[in-house]
Write an enzyme that holds these catalytic residues in place. Structure first.
Site, PDB file in Angstrom:
ATOM      1  N   HIS A 376       5.454   5.723  -0.912  1.00  0.00           N
ATOM      2  CA  HIS A 376       5.536   4.771   0.140  1.00  0.00           C
ATOM      3  C   HIS A 376       6.098   3.451  -0.439  1.00  0.00           C
ATOM      4  CE1 HIS A 376       4.013   6.706   3.646  1.00  0.00           C
ATOM      5  NE2 HIS A 376       3.336   7.324   2.860  1.00  0.00           N
ATOM      6  N   LYS A 569       3.001  -8.828   9.063  1.00  0.00           N
ATOM      7  CA  LYS A 569       3.133  -7.868   8.200  1.00  0.00           C
ATOM      8  C   LYS A 569       1.972  -8.151   7.025  1.00  0.00           C
ATOM      9  CE  LYS A 569       7.594  -7.873   7.879  1.00  0.00           C
ATOM     10  NZ  LYS A 569       8.104  -6.544   7.845  1.00  0.00           N
ATOM     11  N   ARG A 570       1.429  -7.370   6.258  1.00  0.00           N
ATOM     12  CA  ARG A 570       0.786  -7.878   5.101  1.00  0.00           C
ATOM     13  C   ARG A 570       1.560  -9.117   4.272  1.00  0.00           C
ATOM     14  NH1 ARG A 570       0.116  -3.376   0.990  1.00  0.00           N
ATOM     15  NH2 ARG A 570       2.375  -3.125   1.953  1.00  0.00           N
ATOM     16  N   LYS A 575       7.945  -9.659   0.599  1.00  0.00           N
ATOM     17  CA  LYS A 575       8.346  -9.592   2.077  1.00  0.00           C
ATOM     18  C   LYS A 575       8.677 -10.998   2.399  1.00  0.00           C
ATOM     19  CE  LYS A 575       4.683  -5.952   3.352  1.00  0.00           C
ATOM     20  NZ  LYS A 575       5.206  -4.932   3.700  1.00  0.00           N
ATOM     21  N   THR A 680       7.898  -0.690   9.074  1.00  0.00           N
ATOM     22  CA  THR A 680       7.819   0.376  10.827  1.00  0.00           C
ATOM     23  C   THR A 680       7.753  -0.661  11.710  1.00  0.00           C
ATOM     24  OG1 THR A 680       5.435   0.843   9.883  1.00  0.00           O
ATOM     25  CG2 THR A 680       6.836   2.470   9.850  1.00  0.00           C
ATOM     26  N   LYS A 684       9.019  -1.171  15.784  1.00  0.00           N
ATOM     27  CA  LYS A 684       8.532  -1.480  17.182  1.00  0.00           C
ATOM     28  C   LYS A 684       9.204  -2.526  17.683  1.00  0.00           C
ATOM     29  CE  LYS A 684       4.343   0.094  14.428  1.00  0.00           C
ATOM     30  NZ  LYS A 684       3.405  -0.203  13.566  1.00  0.00           N
TER      31      LYS A 684
HETATM   32  C1  7GP Z   1       4.143   0.901   3.177  1.00  0.00           C
HETATM   33  C2  7GP Z   1       5.426   0.294   2.726  1.00  0.00           C
HETATM   34  O1  7GP Z   1       5.388  -1.045   2.188  1.00  0.00           O
HETATM   35  C3  7GP Z   1       6.371   0.260   3.934  1.00  0.00           C
HETATM   36  O2  7GP Z   1       7.696  -0.193   3.745  1.00  0.00           O
HETATM   37  C4  7GP Z   1       6.286   1.396   4.761  1.00  0.00           C
HETATM   38  O3  7GP Z   1       7.321   1.570   5.959  1.00  0.00           O
HETATM   39  C5  7GP Z   1       4.971   1.925   5.042  1.00  0.00           C
HETATM   40  O4  7GP Z   1       4.271   2.024   3.736  1.00  0.00           O
HETATM   41  C6  7GP Z   1       5.083   3.574   5.548  1.00  0.00           C
HETATM   42  O5  7GP Z   1       5.830   4.186   4.827  1.00  0.00           O
HETATM   43  N1  7GP Z   1       3.347   0.951   2.066  1.00  0.00           N
HETATM   44  C7  7GP Z   1       1.827   0.639   2.251  1.00  0.00           C
HETATM   45  O6  7GP Z   1       1.555   0.404   3.318  1.00  0.00           O
HETATM   46  C8  7GP Z   1       1.204   0.820   0.670  1.00  0.00           C
HETATM   47  O7  7GP Z   1      -0.060   0.506   1.053  1.00  0.00           O
HETATM   48  C9  7GP Z   1       1.133   1.613  -1.413  1.00  0.00           C
HETATM   49  O8  7GP Z   1       1.695   1.431  -0.030  1.00  0.00           O
HETATM   50  C10 7GP Z   1       1.022   2.738  -1.839  1.00  0.00           C
END
Ligand code: 7GP
Length: 840
Positions: A376, A569-570, A575, A680, A684
């Protein structure tokens, strides 16, 4: 009426009805029953909170029935089943979703009415189950919804954190984190399975027997106890499980002697250690003990889940004359949601080798055919590396196994691919750097999994070309793309009923809820004045609801006639919320310099930003503070505040998103290209008819393709330009745009208070380095960002054009249903098929 009794309007309500009742009077009877006979509060009190718990329990009765039928069906058919392992789930509230999926919302609304309550008010009593952090956790929850809806034999596994991530308060000092007490009262959605308990060991040592077999012994043993949460599919009986593990000490671990001797803490030491395991998601890992705790959590999830999976596999084999372990991968698919559950790999190996007595080759064959891994992120700091010495201490047998996997991998490459010798240093699992020997979890996943996938096309391409490039020539077909998706139930049908009704009316069918591609049918009406007016009034209703919420939680009054521009978002530097707020500052300054008449020609905007900053991420917290400080100045400036508002929406979570997204008109997805794996929320927003201003990053690329480039406000460098731009910067070739300089200078001048923003702004200066020298290219992209914002302002003035673009956004969002994503996983990775519960 509230606050009287459960029988306020109950003359016609039967005493108790069948749990599957659909008649409002009977539903009311069920609610009443729970209020009276499964009491959690003092009697004769039936305020919205009591109404919520009683309603939830009555819905749960129905779910339990379907749930058991689903379990039996899976047991009977014994299909191959997927197990989704994730450290995070962001489930949000369950009541609206459950009655929506069961298609009984009207009955519940009527029933509650009979009882003197309003469904909308009742559902708001529920606390979000916030067992996640961001996109990865919400994706897992959307996936569960799709798995259930598609009648797939699949389950989720996670941890039952006592507190979620944290609750965000905004104070004068900025973000403050407090414990998110989602279980303060209790959750009516979880069922504790007192018969599902597995031991999980930490520390100890490896015992070697004369025949060469090995066993992990001694150390500390905790119990993993299962809490199941029902996940109903949409308009299907299938109801699957999210199984969350809680850690417990054994009763024998309570030392009564010590307790009676007054040594209370040491008497209950193991009990309090058990509580630490599932206390919070992502405990701080700055200290050694913090790191150890995170590793314990990960192993706890993996070990309990695999023991459960193996037990179920054996149970279903029971009674069959002969079976072999080689059949395991034809019954079980394990999906690792990023590297957090990587220990499932050595744990499955250990269980097969040491408990089941398989040989290495057989165990390896079973394991590698079972496990698949999703990546991810490509951010270096998120690629997990665990200290080898900590691992040897906590998980000695697993380290032996990892060591062996590493050795065999090296040998395999040396024999079959001598040309890769020079790459092996980076490809192998162990990094034996004497200063800091670590285990590289992503490498362990890539070496061991049968399939590795990225979460959007661009991201998967980057994985192939960069992060995992060396492996591609060894296993050319191991890497796949599975573009993320979102559930159209929660993210349109339930959170935006007004818009949903319009869509259903114009498409003349509600089938789009499970076949989202049907939304393209709206394209032909994009210019239709009637649809546009209906569309606009639905948007206005959502904007008004959002404005009321903002007023309630921030005290800021915002104008529903202004353009609602949202970034939630976070908070992370990649970002680029900082770019957003710098843009807002420039806009403010420009407005200040205008005459009142000039101002009247501008497009009024309300900029809303929300998201949590990780507690130890200093620059992210500074960004939160800056947004709040800018808001304080702008919103109270009578000269401009009817043309611009800046609002920080506190404690962003799933239910806040359900309010924000329907009310949005523009949303910002403005990460440095190549850094956002997918995103994501972009899906939405777009699904709800919100236009996007964004870079060519993650799933933005595909969204723009689907909705049409003329409906997307594009700006910024592309992913392949980024390395050269960073290089140019290092070589002193960057020439900042005057607008960028002006915005920064305005902050430095103290226009937004006395807080020292220099360290934050300095991250945009200098020449090089991660987090310095403007690594995230805010300066480079700022001018094109501001130009794109000007096109937004212009487009918004043309109401018909804007509405058309909005309709086309929704119409083009069909691809981004998580039903599509999950069907692809099912076919192309898991090899599972639907297993539907017969409709009685
Ligand atoms: C997130 C990504 O930052 C985001 O771009 C993506 O849409 C989402 O996963 C689902 O695939 N990543 C995280 O939330 C995260 O914690 C660390 O990644 C492993």
């Amino acid at each position: 009426v509230n606050g009287t009794s459960a029988t306020a309007k109950s003359e016609k309500i039967p005493a108790i009805a069948h749990p599957l009742a659909e008649d409002p009077a009977e539903v009311a009877a069920n609610i009443n029953y729970h209020a009276k006979y499964s009491p959690h509060f003092s009697p004769f009190k039936f305020e919205p909170e009591q109404a919520y718990y009683a309603s939830a329990e009555s819905v749960r009765d129905r779910l339990v029935q379907q749930w058991n039928e689903t379990y039996l069906q899976f047991h009977k058919v014994d299909p191959k089943q997927t197990y989704y392992l994730s450290m995070e789930y962001l489930q949000g509230r369950a009541l609206t979703n459950a009655i929506g999926n069961l298609n009984i919302q009207d009955a519940y609304a009527d029933a509650l009415n009979k009882l003197g309550h309003d469904l909308e008010e009742v559902v708001e009593q529920e606390k979000d189950a916030a067992l996640g952090n961001g996109g990865l956790g919400r994706l897992a929850s959307c996936f569960l919804d799709s798995m259930a809806t598609l009648n797939l034999p699949a389950w989720g596994y996670g941890l039952r954190y006592r507190y979620g991530l944290f609750k965000q308060l905004i104070t004068k000092e900025g973000q403050k984190e407090i414990a998110e007490d989602w279980l303060e009262k209790f959750s009516p959605w979880e069922v504790v399975r007192h018969d599902v308990v597995f031991p999980v060991r930490f520390f100890g040592r490896v015992e070697v027997y004369p025949n060469g077999s090995r066993k992990w012994v001694e150390g500390e043993v905790f119990q993993a106890l299962a809490y199941d949460v029902p996940i109903p599919g949409y308009k299907t009986k299938n109801t699957i499980s999210l199984r969350l593990w809680e850690a417990k000490a054994s009763s024998g671990d309570f030392n009564l002697f010590q307790f009676n001797d007054g040594q209370y803490e040491s008497a209950a030491q193991l009990h309090s250690q058990a509580q630490q395991i599932c206390a919070v998601l992502y405990p701080g890992d700055a200290t050694e003990s913090g790191k150890l705790l995170r590793l314990k959590q990960q192993f706890f999830l993996c070990s309990a889940s695999l023991q459960d999976i193996i037990q179920r596999f054996k149970e279903r084999k029971n009674g069959k004359d002969t079976w072999q372990w080689s059949e395991f991968p034809s019954k079980v698919a394990v999906q690792l949601n990023d590297t957090h559950p990587t220990l499932a790999i050595p744990e499955l190996m250990r269980l097969l080798l040491d408990d089941e007595g398989l040989g290495w080759d057989e165990a390896w064959d079973v394991t590698t055919r079972t496990v698949a891994y999703t990546n991810h992120t490509v951010l270096p700091e998120a690629l997990e590396k665990w200290s080898q010495s900590v691992m040897w201490k906590l998980l000695p047998r697993h380290m032996e196994i990892i060591d062996e996997i590493d050795k065999r991998f090296l040998e395999m490459i040396r024999v079959t691919r001598p040309d890769l010798e020079s790459k092996l240093h980076n490809m192998r699992i162990l990094d034996n750097n004497p200063q800091k020997p670590v285990v590289r979890m992503a490498n362990l996943c890539v070496v061991s999994a049968h399939t590795v996938n990225g979460v959007a096309q661009l991201h998967s391409d980057i994985l192939k070309a960069e992060l995992f490039a060396d492996y591609v020539s060894v296993w050319p077909s191991k890497l796949q793309n599975k573009t993320n998706g979102i559930t159209p139930r929660r993210w349109l049908r339930f959170c935006n009923p007004e818009l949903s009704n319009i869509i259903t009316k114009w498409l003349k069918t509600e089938q789009w809820v499970t076949n989202l591609d049907l939304l393209v049918g709206l394209r032909q009406f994009a210019d239709n004045a009637d649809l546009q007016e209906e569309w606009a009034s639905a948007k206005m209703a959502s904007k008004q609801r959002l404005a009321q919420y903002v007023l309630r939680v921030t005290g800021v009054s915002i104008d529903p006639n202004s353009l609602f521009d949202i970034q939630v978002k976070r908070i992370h530097e990649y970002k680029r919320q900082l770019m957003n707020i710098l843009g807002a500052i420039y806009r403010y300054k420009k407005l200040k310099g205008m005459s009142p008449d000039e101002r009247k020609n501008t497009t009024p905007r309300t900029i809303m930003i929300g998201g949590k900053a990780f507690a130890t991420y200093t620059n992210a917290k500074r960004i939160v503070k800056l947004v709040n400080d800018v808001g304080d100045v702008v919103n109270t400036d009578p000269e401009v505040n009817s043309y611009l508002k800046v609002v920080f929406v506190p404690n962003y979570n799933v239910s806040v998103a359900e309010l924000l997204i329907p009310g949005s008109e523009l949303s910002q997805h403005i990460s440095t290209a190549g850094m956002e794996a997918s995103g994501t929320s972009n899906m939405k927003f777009s699904l709800n008819g919100c236009l996007i201003i964004g870079t060519l990053d993650g799933a933005n690329v595909e969204i723009r393709e689907e909705i049409g480039e003329e409906n997307f406000f594009l700006f910024g460098a592309t992913a392949d330009q980024v390395p050269k731009l960073r290089q140019d910067r290092e070589n002193g070739l960057f020439k900042p745009d005057p607008r960028f300089e002006e915005a920064k200078q305005f902050i430095r001048s103290g226009a937004f208070g006395s807080y020292d923003y220099n360290p934050l702004l300095d991250s945009l200066e200098g020449n090089s380095g991660y987090g310095r020298g403007d690594y995230f290219l805010v300066g480079h992209d700022f001018p094109s960002y501001m130009d794109a914002q000007e096109s937004v302002d212009a487009a918004y003035k043309d109401r018909k054009k804007w509405l058309k673009m909005s309709i086309l956004s929704t119409a083009g969002s069909g691809k981004f249903s998580s039903d599509r994503t999950i069907s692809q996983y099912a076919k192309e990775i898991w090899n599972i098929e639907e297993c539907r519960v017969p409709s009685s």
